[in-house]
Scaffold this motif. Structure first.
Motif, PDB file in Angstrom:
ATOM      1  N   HIS A 108      -3.196  -5.503 -21.643  1.00 18.95           N
ATOM      2  CA  HIS A 108      -2.093  -6.650 -22.017  1.00 18.95           C
ATOM      3  C   HIS A 108      -2.172  -7.855 -22.395  1.00 18.95           C
ATOM      4  N   PRO A 109      -2.515  -8.296 -23.597  1.00 19.31           N
ATOM      5  CA  PRO A 109      -2.543  -9.904 -23.714  1.00 19.31           C
ATOM      6  C   PRO A 109      -1.646 -10.864 -23.039  1.00 19.31           C
ATOM      7  N   PHE A 110      -2.255 -11.897 -22.267  1.00 18.28           N
ATOM      8  CA  PHE A 110      -1.487 -12.772 -21.364  1.00 18.28           C
ATOM      9  C   PHE A 110      -1.486 -14.141 -21.779  1.00 18.28           C
ATOM     10  N   PHE A 111      -0.599 -14.769 -21.548  1.00 18.04           N
ATOM     11  CA  PHE A 111      -0.475 -16.261 -22.008  1.00 18.04           C
ATOM     12  C   PHE A 111       0.375 -17.002 -20.955  1.00 18.04           C
ATOM     13  N   HIS A 112      -0.347 -17.986 -20.131  1.00 20.70           N
ATOM     14  CA  HIS A 112       0.340 -18.668 -19.207  1.00 20.70           C
ATOM     15  C   HIS A 112       0.720 -19.986 -19.845  1.00 20.70           C
ATOM     16  N   THR A 113       2.136 -20.165 -19.323  1.00 19.71           N
ATOM     17  CA  THR A 113       2.746 -21.529 -19.508  1.00 19.71           C
ATOM     18  C   THR A 113       3.025 -22.171 -18.084  1.00 19.71           C
ATOM     19  N   ILE A 114       2.122 -22.992 -17.603  1.00 15.61           N
ATOM     20  CA  ILE A 114       2.431 -23.590 -16.160  1.00 15.61           C
ATOM     21  C   ILE A 114       2.847 -24.836 -16.146  1.00 15.61           C
ATOM     22  N   TYR A 115       3.979 -24.814 -15.204  1.00 18.38           N
ATOM     23  CA  TYR A 115       4.926 -25.872 -14.821  1.00 18.38           C
ATOM     24  C   TYR A 115       4.656 -26.424 -13.442  1.00 18.38           C
ATOM     25  N   THR A 116       4.541 -27.898 -13.346  1.00 19.91           N
ATOM     26  CA  THR A 116       4.724 -28.363 -12.029  1.00 19.91           C
ATOM     27  C   THR A 116       5.941 -28.368 -11.670  1.00 19.91           C
ATOM     28  N   LEU A 117       6.340 -28.394 -10.247  1.00 18.12           N
ATOM     29  CA  LEU A 117       7.576 -28.029  -9.544  1.00 18.12           C
ATOM     30  C   LEU A 117       8.167 -29.250  -9.159  1.00 18.12           C
ATOM     31  N   ALA A 118       9.473 -29.537  -9.441  1.00 17.78           N
ATOM     32  CA  ALA A 118      10.145 -30.517  -9.291  1.00 17.78           C
ATOM     33  C   ALA A 118      10.026 -30.859  -7.590  1.00 17.78           C
ATOM     34  N   PRO A 119       9.978 -32.121  -7.049  1.00 19.65           N
ATOM     35  CA  PRO A 119       9.883 -32.222  -5.888  1.00 19.65           C
ATOM     36  C   PRO A 119      10.554 -31.515  -4.799  1.00 19.65           C
TER      37      PRO A 119
ATOM     38  N   MET B  73       2.286 -28.425 -17.485  1.00 16.81           N
ATOM     39  CA  MET B  73       0.827 -28.688 -17.195  1.00 16.81           C
ATOM     40  C   MET B  73      -0.191 -27.994 -18.071  1.00 16.81           C
ATOM     41  N   ILE B  74      -0.086 -26.828 -18.296  1.00 15.60           N
ATOM     42  CA  ILE B  74      -0.944 -25.847 -18.876  1.00 15.60           C
ATOM     43  C   ILE B  74      -0.043 -24.776 -19.998  1.00 15.60           C
ATOM     44  N   PRO B  75      -0.307 -25.002 -21.318  1.00 14.63           N
ATOM     45  CA  PRO B  75      -1.299 -25.928 -22.138  1.00 14.63           C
ATOM     46  C   PRO B  75      -0.855 -27.274 -22.095  1.00 14.63           C
ATOM     47  N   HIS B  76      -1.410 -28.132 -22.904  1.00 11.90           N
ATOM     48  CA  HIS B  76      -0.894 -29.829 -22.707  1.00 11.90           C
ATOM     49  C   HIS B  76       0.265 -29.857 -23.726  1.00 11.90           C
ATOM     50  N   GLU B  77       0.499 -28.918 -24.659  1.00 11.04           N
ATOM     51  CA  GLU B  77       1.752 -28.905 -25.337  1.00 11.04           C
ATOM     52  C   GLU B  77       1.880 -27.707 -26.045  1.00 11.04           C
ATOM     53  N   LEU B  78       3.115 -27.321 -26.421  1.00  3.81           N
ATOM     54  CA  LEU B  78       3.718 -26.070 -26.969  1.00  3.81           C
ATOM     55  C   LEU B  78       4.410 -26.536 -28.266  1.00  3.81           C
TER      56      LEU B  78
ATOM     57  N   GLY C 272      -3.967 -19.938  -5.389  1.00  2.06           N
ATOM     58  CA  GLY C 272      -5.193 -19.497  -5.136  1.00  2.06           C
ATOM     59  C   GLY C 272      -6.117 -18.595  -5.965  1.00  2.06           C
ATOM     60  N   ALA C 273      -5.484 -18.400  -7.414  1.00  6.14           N
ATOM     61  CA  ALA C 273      -6.068 -17.697  -8.376  1.00  6.14           C
ATOM     62  C   ALA C 273      -7.105 -18.541  -8.973  1.00  6.14           C
ATOM     63  N   PRO C 274      -8.310 -17.910  -9.030  1.00  2.00           N
ATOM     64  CA  PRO C 274      -9.388 -18.961  -9.457  1.00  2.00           C
ATOM     65  C   PRO C 274      -9.200 -19.701 -10.790  1.00  2.00           C
ATOM     66  N   PHE C 275      -8.498 -19.112 -11.499  1.00  2.00           N
ATOM     67  CA  PHE C 275      -8.178 -19.791 -12.996  1.00  2.00           C
ATOM     68  C   PHE C 275      -7.045 -20.666 -13.209  1.00  2.00           C
ATOM     69  N   MET C 276      -6.545 -20.876 -11.941  1.00  2.00           N
ATOM     70  CA  MET C 276      -5.272 -21.864 -11.811  1.00  2.00           C
ATOM     71  C   MET C 276      -5.357 -22.932 -11.000  1.00  2.00           C
ATOM     72  N   PRO C 277      -4.470 -23.944 -11.302  1.00  2.00           N
ATOM     73  CA  PRO C 277      -4.744 -25.258 -10.569  1.00  2.00           C
ATOM     74  C   PRO C 277      -3.937 -25.128  -9.234  1.00  2.00           C
ATOM     75  N   THR C 278      -4.275 -26.132  -8.251  1.00  2.00           N
ATOM     76  CA  THR C 278      -3.520 -25.849  -7.027  1.00  2.00           C
ATOM     77  C   THR C 278      -2.278 -26.782  -7.071  1.00  2.00           C
ATOM     78  N   GLY C 279      -1.572 -26.692  -6.094  1.00  2.00           N
ATOM     79  CA  GLY C 279      -0.262 -27.429  -5.982  1.00  2.00           C
ATOM     80  C   GLY C 279       0.905 -26.794  -6.181  1.00  2.00           C
ATOM     81  N   GLY C 280       1.910 -27.502  -6.308  1.00  2.00           N
ATOM     82  CA  GLY C 280       3.249 -26.856  -6.471  1.00  2.00           C
ATOM     83  C   GLY C 280       3.546 -26.357  -7.857  1.00  2.00           C
ATOM     84  N   ILE C 281       3.378 -25.294  -8.354  1.00  2.00           N
ATOM     85  CA  ILE C 281       3.213 -24.781  -9.866  1.00  2.00           C
ATOM     86  C   ILE C 281       4.032 -23.477  -9.945  1.00  2.00           C
ATOM     87  N   VAL C 282       4.743 -23.357 -11.306  1.00  2.00           N
ATOM     88  CA  VAL C 282       5.053 -21.884 -11.549  1.00  2.00           C
ATOM     89  C   VAL C 282       4.494 -21.680 -12.774  1.00  2.00           C
TER      90      VAL C 282
END
Length: 504
Positions: A293-304, A416-421, A340-350
């Protein structure tokens, strides 16, 4: 070569989602000597490292095969994570415990596998499962694998907001994806108990099972190829030259691993094998119908105020694109905190990640060399058809639309990822194709089918066409990628083959 001192009645290669099940089930007969060879470490039932038990930690590079693959035309190299450890990928995955759909099995039946309908497989899904919820008609209460339906109260604020946004957009609320209906949005079912990922080695190869005198498990053993007398398998030889003799050989080394062993054994496309100096034994289409299954991540930082990220796995929208065939659900949008995924940034993200789960395109797996320690060449050929690209684009737009819904926007601080849609479809498609990832559900490198099927490598019980005493039992024999995560379906395959072949 050196001779093994342990001839087996059944030799199982690979102790992952299928192999651990087979070792447990086949050794229930005290008169059957079962030997299991696992390439990764064997931690037994009590010595698993914390990183593998923590369900909130996704993937673990210390227990990974390190496979690289071609994704698609703009993703020339992407990681194809696979667990290299007893328990296999069930020890490192996100713990999603969803079955393939009835419609997926109907497709198998349409291709001549007429005893693989949902009615045929449901008893085995129930037999593998213990769960306290759901209807008895669909669920098992006493099987080895704990399955727990996440409740609304288990979800993080971001997960809950994702569900609310999808419901507000008109999608049905699903209480149990392993029940009769999957078309809609809801919380995942997981093989996680109190934050601990329940892999197949933990729940099938228990201390009691391992105490059986007729079961031997070896970790750290890489198998090179199968040995034959004429067309009958007689054992395997490992990468260090050790020979293990057996009356029956079962390959359960996974979609990449089992196919590579078959190819090194001379079973595969004859021309490809001859070019590597491998004597062709059986001209079968091994590796020619790889699907994932091809997979595409849109990653957002979480609100405080919304930074909770446990449990990592939360909610799923399982739906149909505008081009889906009648009855098919070809899109997954997953809300997950990729801790903790090796291809993902750390911090509060979804991540709101989109997968095309019924792709038309298929890829290929070939050998780079005869060396068992050399990685195979994996080409997923993601989005290799126009229809696949259109449907994936539709899914990503749907995920982006949900992220902008008032129910979800308060949870998100920014993309956060990608830089824009981009709004422009062609530009967005380029972003998607340049940033593909694997969903981690490879199948179909040794598909089941009749002997006269041009796709088939094994029969409906995993027996390799044209050979005796050799089976493949793992996700590689799934004839077409199902519209679901694959772990429970792979466990079911092993349960069913063990029952139909070895207990009757």
């Amino acid at each position: 070569m050196s001779n093994s001192v342990e001839p087996a009645d059944v030799l199982i290669v690979g102790g992952g989602s299928a192999g651990a099940v087979l070792a447990a089930r086949l050794s229930e007969n005290p008169a059957r000597r079962v030997v299991l060879l696992e390439a990764g470490p064997d931690y037994g039932p009590t010595r698993f490292p914390a990183a593998l038990l923590d369900a909130d930690r996704i993937a673990d590079l210390d227990h990974d095969w390190g496979y690289a693959s071609r994704g698609g035309r703009l993703s020339p190299e992407i990681a194809a994570l696979r667990g290299k450890v007893i328990g296999g990928s069930s020890a490192v995955n996100v713990g999603a415990a969803h079955r393939a759909r009835a419609r997926d099995f109907a497709r198998w039946a349409e291709q001549g596998l007429d005893d693989w309908t949902f009615a045929d497989v449901l008893p085995y899904f129930r037999a593998l499962e213990n769960t306290p919820t759901g209807h008895d008609e669909y669920h098992g209460r006493s099987g080895p694998m704990p399955v727990r339906q996440l409740a609304d109260s288990d979800l993080t604020p971001a997960h809950s907001a994702f569900v609310d946004a999808a419901v507000a957009r008109g999608h049905n609320r699903i209480a149990d994806f392993n029940g009769p209906e999957q078309h809609g949005v809801g919380a995942f079912a997981v093989n996680v108990v109190d934050g601990v990922r329940q892999n197949t080695a933990l729940v099938y190869l228990t201390a009691e099972v391992r105490a059986r005198p007729n079961l031997i498990v070896h970790g750290g053993v890489t198998v090179d190829r199968v040995l034959f007398r004429a067309t009958k398998a007689t054992g395997v030889v490992t990468a260090d030259g050790t020979v293990h003799h057996a009356d029956d050989v079962i390959l359960s080394a996974g979609t990449y691993g089992s196919a590579a062993i078959l190819l090194r054994s001379g079973i595969g496309p004859a021309g490809d094998l001859a070019a590597l100096g491998i004597e062709p034994r059986g001209d079968l289409p091994v590796g020619q119908h790889l699907q994932d299954h091809p997979f595409f991540h849109t990653i957002y930082t979480l609100a405080p105020a919304r930074t909770q990220t446990s449990p990592a796995l939360g909610a799923l929208l399982w739906t149909a694109s505008s081009e889906a065939a009648d009855g098919d659900l070809d899109l997954n949008i997953v809300a997950v905190h990729p801790n903790g995924a090796p291809f993902m940034p750390t911090g509060g993200i979804v991540a709101l990640s989109t997968a095309l789960v019924l792709p038309d395109a298929h890829g290929k797996l070939r050998l780079a060399s005869r060396d068992p320690l050399t990685q195979p060449l994996i080409d997923h050929n993601y989005l290799g058809t126009d229809r696949d690209r259109r449907r994936m684009l539709e899914g990503v737009k749907l995920a982006s639309d949900l992220a902008r819904h008032p129910a979800l926007t308060p949870s998100l601080a920014g993309l956060m990822i990608p830089h824009e849609l981009p709004d422009d479809a062609a530009q967005l498609m380029q972003v998607i194709e340049s940033n593909l990832a694997v969903y981690g559900h490879p199948t179909s490198t040794a598909p089941m089918g009749s002997a006269d099927s041009p796709r088939a490598v094994v029969d409906s019980r995993g027996a390799v066409h044209g050979f005796a005493a050799l089976r493949v039992v793992d996700a590689s024999i799934i004839p077409y990628a199902p519209s679901s995560v694959t772990n429970l379906t792979t466990i079911m395959l092993a349960e069913r083959v063990a029952h139909l072949v070895y207990t009757r």
